[in-house]
Design a protein around this motif. Structure first.
Motif, short mmCIF file in Angstrom:
data_model
loop_
_atom_site.label_atom_id
_atom_site.label_comp_id
_atom_site.label_asym_id
_atom_site.label_seq_id
_atom_site.Cartn_x
_atom_site.Cartn_y
_atom_site.Cartn_z
N UNK A 1 0.81 -0.88 0.21
CA UNK A 1 0.20 -0.15 -0.05
C UNK A 1 1.16 0.69 -0.20
N UNK A 2 0.45 2.19 -0.69
CA UNK A 2 0.51 3.26 -0.26
C UNK A 2 2.17 3.76 0.97
N UNK A 3 2.60 4.53 0.85
CA UNK A 3 3.57 4.68 2.41
C UNK A 3 5.09 5.25 1.29
N UNK A 4 5.78 5.52 2.15
CA UNK A 4 7.31 6.05 2.70
C UNK A 4 8.03 5.73 3.51
N UNK A 63 15.04 3.21 10.13
CA UNK A 63 14.17 3.17 9.51
C UNK A 63 13.25 2.27 9.56
N UNK A 64 11.82 3.23 9.12
CA UNK A 64 10.82 2.72 8.96
C UNK A 64 9.67 3.02 7.79
N UNK A 65 8.93 2.62 7.52
CA UNK A 65 7.98 2.40 6.40
C UNK A 65 6.73 3.09 7.47
N UNK A 66 6.53 3.98 6.62
CA UNK A 66 5.01 5.07 7.36
C UNK A 66 4.52 4.67 6.51
N UNK A 67 2.63 4.40 6.61
CA UNK A 67 1.51 3.80 5.67
C UNK A 67 0.71 4.74 5.49
N UNK A 76 5.66 -0.09 9.85
CA UNK A 76 6.78 -0.56 10.56
C UNK A 76 7.94 -0.92 10.83
N UNK A 77 9.07 -1.22 11.04
CA UNK A 77 10.53 -1.35 11.63
C UNK A 77 10.87 -1.71 10.18
N UNK A 87 18.57 -0.10 14.86
CA UNK A 87 19.38 0.32 16.65
C UNK A 87 18.80 0.37 17.80
N UNK A 88 18.06 1.48 17.35
CA UNK A 88 17.12 2.53 18.22
C UNK A 88 15.48 1.76 17.73
N UNK A 89 14.89 2.45 18.79
CA UNK A 89 12.97 2.54 17.90
C UNK A 89 13.16 4.22 18.35
N UNK A 90 12.25 4.97 17.07
CA UNK A 90 11.52 5.62 17.01
C UNK A 90 10.99 6.54 18.22
#
Length: 92
Positions: free
Chosen positions: A23-26, A35-39, A51-52, A56-59
């Motif tokens: 689905x559309x994400x960036x 680095x994360x994928x944002x829906x 999703x990640x 190394x750390x979480x946002x």
């Protein structure tokens, strides 16, 4: 990676992969950290749908809240950028 034009956040890289999938994400990157994928369509103002990819750390909670608010505020522009910048190929 095509840069997100709708908005920016200091210290983060936001972009679309040119031959990505629905689905559309960036993607949002904090160099050396995550680095994360944002829906786009399923993110809500106080609930970032992501999703990640790498971590190394979480946002932080503040980072997720800020990204979510901007995604909701710029949802239409982000979807237009997805259509323009992402050449989805189904494989058929």
């Amino acid at each position: 990676m095509g840069k997100v034009d709708a908005f920016s956040i200091n210290g983060l890289r936001l972009g679309f992969h040119s031959a990505d999938h629905p689905p559309p994400h960036f993607h949002v990157k904090k160099l050396g950290a995550w680095e994360i994928r944002v829906f786009i369509e399923t993110t809500q103002e106080k609930s970032l749908d992501f999703n990640v990819i790498f971590s190394r750390k979480e946002p932080t909670s503040a980072e997720k809240t800020k990204i979510a608010a901007l995604v909701v505020a710029y949802q239409e522009e982000l979807l237009q950028e997805w259509e323009t910048k992402v050449a989805y190929r189904s494989g058929f």
